[in-house]
Motif scaffolding. Structure first.
Motif, short mmCIF file in Angstrom:
data_model
loop_
_atom_site.label_atom_id
_atom_site.label_comp_id
_atom_site.label_asym_id
_atom_site.label_seq_id
_atom_site.Cartn_x
_atom_site.Cartn_y
_atom_site.Cartn_z
N PHE A 8 18.91 10.59 31.34
CA PHE A 8 19.59 10.07 32.32
C PHE A 8 21.06 10.58 32.67
N LYS A 9 21.70 9.98 33.58
CA LYS A 9 22.98 10.30 34.17
C LYS A 9 23.76 9.07 33.94
N ASP A 13 28.43 10.96 36.08
CA ASP A 13 27.58 11.95 36.82
C ASP A 13 27.09 12.90 35.94
N CYS A 14 27.15 12.85 34.65
CA CYS A 14 26.75 13.86 33.62
C CYS A 14 25.52 13.44 33.18
N PHE A 15 24.79 14.34 32.59
CA PHE A 15 23.27 14.36 32.09
C PHE A 15 23.51 13.85 30.33
N ALA A 34 26.82 19.18 31.60
CA ALA A 34 26.99 19.21 33.02
C ALA A 34 25.67 19.41 33.91
N TYR A 35 24.53 19.93 33.13
CA TYR A 35 23.22 20.61 33.56
C TYR A 35 22.15 19.93 33.12
N ILE A 40 17.97 18.88 28.43
CA ILE A 40 16.76 19.15 28.02
C ILE A 40 16.62 20.04 26.75
N ALA A 41 17.35 21.08 26.90
CA ALA A 41 17.32 22.13 25.69
C ALA A 41 17.91 21.28 24.42
#
Length: 65
Positions: A8-9, A13-15, A34-35, A40-41
């Motif tokens: 989620f964000k 606005d960060c993941f 940030a990405y 996901i990694a």
């Protein structure tokens, strides 16, 4: 239902991701990324560590004063 990871964000606005148990309890929440692909990694890294990681029992350690 097995435990699951939610991506989620956050308010900045960060993941982030969280691991949610079968009963809905949030077991962990990640740091901010940030990405999306890096988040996901991070999920993959936690999954691998959970399977291969050792358990270190620190409950009998005496605090140093």
């Amino acid at each position: 239902m097995a435990a699951l990871f939610e991506l989620f964000k956050d308010a900045d606005d960060c993941f982030r991701f969280r691991l949610v148990a079968e009963d809905g309890e949030v077991m962990l929440t990640s740091v901010a990324y940030a990405y999306e692909d890096v988040a996901i990694a991070g999920i993959w890294a936690v999954r691998e560590a959970a399977v291969t990681g050792s358990i270190v029992d620190l409950t009998d350690l005496k605090p140093t004063a």
